[in-house]
Design a protein around this motif. Structure first.
Motif, mmCIF file in Angstrom:
data_model
loop_
_atom_site.group_PDB
_atom_site.id
_atom_site.type_symbol
_atom_site.label_atom_id
_atom_site.label_comp_id
_atom_site.label_asym_id
_atom_site.label_seq_id
_atom_site.Cartn_x
_atom_site.Cartn_y
_atom_site.Cartn_z
ATOM 1 N N SER A 174 0.832 -1.235 0.143
ATOM 2 C CA SER A 174 0.042 -0.069 0.001
ATOM 3 C C SER A 174 0.898 1.344 0.069
ATOM 4 O O SER A 174 0.469 2.569 -0.750
ATOM 5 N N VAL A 175 1.918 1.345 0.778
ATOM 6 C CA VAL A 175 2.722 2.545 0.781
ATOM 7 C C VAL A 175 3.538 2.625 -0.437
ATOM 8 O O VAL A 175 3.490 3.790 -1.034
ATOM 9 N N ALA A 176 3.932 1.649 -1.129
ATOM 10 C CA ALA A 176 4.542 1.629 -2.700
ATOM 11 C C ALA A 176 3.462 2.311 -3.520
ATOM 12 O O ALA A 176 3.913 3.033 -4.400
ATOM 13 N N ILE A 177 2.195 1.701 -3.535
ATOM 14 C CA ILE A 177 1.227 2.164 -4.472
ATOM 15 C C ILE A 177 1.049 3.470 -4.075
ATOM 16 O O ILE A 177 0.922 4.479 -5.100
ATOM 17 N N GLY A 178 0.969 4.055 -2.736
ATOM 18 C CA GLY A 178 0.781 5.449 -2.566
ATOM 19 C C GLY A 178 1.927 6.544 -3.191
ATOM 20 O O GLY A 178 1.413 7.418 -3.712
ATOM 21 N N TYR A 179 3.169 5.948 -2.832
ATOM 22 C CA TYR A 179 4.328 6.849 -3.610
ATOM 23 C C TYR A 179 4.234 6.751 -5.085
ATOM 24 O O TYR A 179 4.286 7.806 -5.578
ATOM 25 N N ILE A 180 3.940 5.737 -5.685
ATOM 26 C CA ILE A 180 3.772 5.629 -7.069
ATOM 27 C C ILE A 180 2.772 6.718 -7.665
ATOM 28 O O ILE A 180 2.702 7.381 -8.544
ATOM 29 N N VAL A 181 1.585 6.632 -6.784
ATOM 30 C CA VAL A 181 0.535 7.551 -7.223
ATOM 31 C C VAL A 181 0.996 9.046 -7.151
ATOM 32 O O VAL A 181 0.596 9.978 -8.006
ATOM 33 N N GLU A 182 1.814 9.181 -6.249
ATOM 34 C CA GLU A 182 2.057 10.725 -5.793
ATOM 35 C C GLU A 182 3.209 11.091 -6.974
ATOM 36 O O GLU A 182 3.066 12.172 -7.493
ATOM 37 N N VAL A 183 4.164 10.146 -7.241
ATOM 38 C CA VAL A 183 5.052 10.500 -8.471
ATOM 39 C C VAL A 183 4.326 10.667 -9.715
ATOM 40 O O VAL A 183 4.671 11.414 -10.434
ATOM 41 N N ALA A 184 3.166 9.812 -10.149
ATOM 42 C CA ALA A 184 2.583 10.010 -11.315
ATOM 43 C C ALA A 184 1.603 11.028 -11.058
ATOM 44 O O ALA A 184 1.816 11.886 -12.154
ATOM 45 N N ARG A 185 1.184 11.673 -10.253
ATOM 46 C CA ARG A 185 0.576 12.865 -10.210
ATOM 47 C C ARG A 185 1.569 14.175 -10.449
ATOM 48 O O ARG A 185 1.131 15.170 -11.092
ATOM 49 N N ALA A 186 2.694 13.906 -9.849
ATOM 50 C CA ALA A 186 3.710 15.103 -10.089
ATOM 51 C C ALA A 186 4.083 15.077 -11.664
ATOM 52 O O ALA A 186 4.170 16.122 -12.220
ATOM 53 N N SER A 187 4.293 14.022 -12.032
ATOM 54 C CA SER A 187 4.718 13.859 -13.517
ATOM 55 C C SER A 187 3.535 14.361 -14.502
ATOM 56 O O SER A 187 3.909 14.978 -15.424
ATOM 57 N N GLU A 188 2.260 13.987 -14.217
ATOM 58 C CA GLU A 188 1.197 14.448 -14.736
ATOM 59 C C GLU A 188 1.199 16.109 -14.939
ATOM 60 O O GLU A 188 0.740 16.786 -16.045
ATOM 61 N N ARG A 189 1.310 16.640 -13.841
ATOM 62 C CA ARG A 189 1.504 18.126 -13.840
ATOM 63 C C ARG A 189 2.538 18.814 -14.385
ATOM 64 O O ARG A 189 2.340 19.715 -15.009
ATOM 65 N N THR A 190 3.524 18.248 -14.722
ATOM 66 C CA THR A 190 4.848 18.618 -15.243
ATOM 67 C C THR A 190 4.347 18.508 -16.572
ATOM 68 O O THR A 190 4.583 19.412 -17.488
ATOM 69 N N LEU A 191 3.722 17.356 -16.987
ATOM 70 C CA LEU A 191 3.349 17.256 -18.366
ATOM 71 C C LEU A 191 2.647 18.310 -19.030
ATOM 72 O O LEU A 191 2.430 18.741 -20.016
ATOM 73 N N ALA A 192 1.402 18.396 -18.180
ATOM 74 C CA ALA A 192 0.403 19.414 -18.354
ATOM 75 C C ALA A 192 1.005 20.693 -18.517
ATOM 76 O O ALA A 192 0.585 21.603 -19.371
ATOM 77 N N ARG A 193 1.934 21.302 -17.694
ATOM 78 C CA ARG A 193 2.690 22.516 -17.780
ATOM 79 C C ARG A 193 3.395 22.441 -18.997
ATOM 80 O O ARG A 193 3.366 23.625 -19.581
ATOM 81 N N ALA A 194 4.083 21.405 -19.411
ATOM 82 C CA ALA A 194 4.817 21.545 -20.759
ATOM 83 C C ALA A 194 3.874 21.633 -21.893
ATOM 84 O O ALA A 194 4.351 22.264 -22.836
ATOM 85 N N LEU A 195 2.866 21.095 -21.905
ATOM 86 C CA LEU A 195 1.848 21.488 -22.913
ATOM 87 C C LEU A 195 1.462 22.670 -22.945
ATOM 88 O O LEU A 195 1.308 23.255 -24.255
ATOM 89 N N GLN A 196 1.271 23.364 -21.778
ATOM 90 C CA GLN A 196 0.770 24.621 -21.840
ATOM 91 C C GLN A 196 1.846 25.481 -22.358
ATOM 92 O O GLN A 196 1.867 26.436 -23.305
ATOM 93 N N ILE A 197 3.080 25.457 -22.001
ATOM 94 C CA ILE A 197 4.326 26.085 -22.508
ATOM 95 C C ILE A 197 4.333 25.859 -24.059
ATOM 96 O O ILE A 197 4.609 26.762 -24.704
ATOM 97 N N GLU A 198 4.143 24.899 -24.617
ATOM 98 C CA GLU A 198 4.203 24.448 -25.940
ATOM 99 C C GLU A 198 3.143 25.156 -26.720
ATOM 100 O O GLU A 198 3.524 25.760 -27.920
#
Length: 407
Positions: free
Chosen positions: A164-188
């Motif tokens: 459960s802790v591993a899945i929770g950590y993966i979810v947090e990393v995925a969310r951060a990556s999603e925000r970074t990608l969304a920001r990159a798309l906005q900049i593009e």
């Protein structure tokens, strides 16, 4: 804005949605598993009615809330707390309704592996911290129910806690990556819009300012002062378009040099809506020093793409007029291929010195970078510039069929 221009669409992404759907399926399947274990061992419980009452409550809870974990907005914190509380009650109640012998033998608790769904919900919703808190409570309840640190109990507790802790950590990393990608798309998207505006400025405002500066210098008097001011504004605007990489240069010699690189304003004719014949947009370029060779049949292209391609051809001819000399000639060749349209602009001027295009882009002269290559890139095509000093320059523009601005 050119008719038919399409802005990049915002792409809505969610790395969580598949996890919520998987959790929904997990909860339903594990409830079926827990009910199956209960019915198989019904007569082995010390208090079968008490076990049946809990399983009935658990089933009713699932019927009422099965869709709460299908989306993050429906899976609220109060629901997750209540879900975990029902799981913990089932684990602790197992010590009351089951026999000591079965408990010592490692019999499954009443909710069995359904308890993991409550912990996974915390992990997906709140990350690894929520998962750690929930799995710790489940571990404590299992140890209380068992009454001893048995090997299988410790093994199951550690498995739930770590996973459960591993899945929770993966979810947090995925969310951060999603925000970074969304920001990159906005900049593009912002960068593409800026390049489009820069092309329009280069093809209109900058050329008008350069023409005013050149005419004012030729007329003299007050017109010369007006021309000087126009030249300064041209350099300032060119610097802004280039991203502020070029400091303003205000000497008369440099202003005159910059003005010579710009031809008088050229506005491409606007095409009608829908597919149009590219030949009609290229014909106005034909003149005493420019020859056009085109097929005898219409070369149809989407209106927006045709307008951008014609503007790129105009920018290439502007460069010929500016750099190839007064006596230089240019040839336009239009080719209609099944998969793409090819336009080649060739001149017999002195050619471009090696590295000159890169230097011009660094200095803020964006004619080739934006007016030609930028347009073709937005159309999904390509622009190749081939130049040999002393042998002229050839610009080959390729646009795929069905392309449009913003694709």
């Amino acid at each position: 804005m050119t008719q038919g221009t399409r802005r990049p669409r915002a792409v809505r992404m969610s790395v969580e949605l598949p996890l919520w759907r998987a959790l929904t399926g997990y909860r339903i399947l594990t409830l079926a598993y827990a009910l199956g274990l209960f019915f198989l061992n019904y007569h082995r419980y010390a208090h079968p009615p008490g076990a049946a009452l809990y399983m009935g409550v658990l089933t009713l809870w699932m019927l009422l809330t099965w869709n709460r974990v299908t989306a993050p907005e429906r899976c609220t914190r109060p629901f997750l707390i209540a879900d975990l509380a029902i799981a913990l009650c089932g684990v602790l109640l197992s010590a009351v309704v089951d026999t000591p012998a079965r408990i010592a033998g490692g019999a499954a608790t009443l909710p069995s592996i359904w308890t993991g769904g409550a912990v996974l919900g915390l992990a997906i919703k709140g990350g690894w911290r929520w998962a750690a808190a929930g799995s710790t409570l489940v571990a404590a309840a299992n140890l209380v129910e068992r009454g001893a640190l048995a090997r299988d109990t410790v093994h199951n507790v550690l498995l739930v806690w770590v996973s459960s802790v591993a899945i929770g950590y993966i979810v947090e990393v995925a969310r951060a990556s999603e925000r970074t990608l969304a920001r990159a798309l906005q900049i593009e998207a912002a960068t593409r819009e800026r390049e489009r505006l820069a092309r329009d400025i280069h093809d209109s405002v900058l050329q008008v300012l350069a023409m005013v500066q050149r005419r004012g210098a030729a007329l003299g008097g007050e017109a010369a002062e007006l021309g000087r001011m126009a030249g300064e504004q041209e350099i300032a605007l060119r610097t802004l378009v280039a991203g502020g990489l070029l400091p303003p240069r205000r000497s008369a010699e440099q202003l005159a040099e910059d003005a010579e690189l710009v031809r008088s304003v050229h506005l491409a004719p606007q095409p009608p809506a829908g597919p149009c014949d590219l030949r009609a947009l290229l014909t106005p370029h034909e003149g005493a020093g420019v020859s056009l060779a085109a097929p005898g049949t219409p070369v149809l292209l989407e209106a927006a793409a045709a307008a951008e391609l014609a503007a790129a051809v105009g920018a290439a001819l502007d460069n010929v007029a500016q750099h190839a000399g007064e006596g230089a000639r240019a040839w336009i060749l239009l080719e209609d291929e099944p998969a793409e349209v090819i336009v080649t602009v060739r001149d017999d001027g002195p050619g471009i010195a090696e590295g000159r295009l890169a230097d011009a882009e660094r200095e803020g002269r964006m004619g080739v970078a934006l007016s030609i290559r930028g347009r073709l890139r937005d159309l999904g095509g390509s622009a190749d510039v081939v130049s040999v000093p002393g042998q002229g320059t050839e610009v080959e523009l390729r646009v795929p069929r069905g392309s449009g601005v913003g694709q």
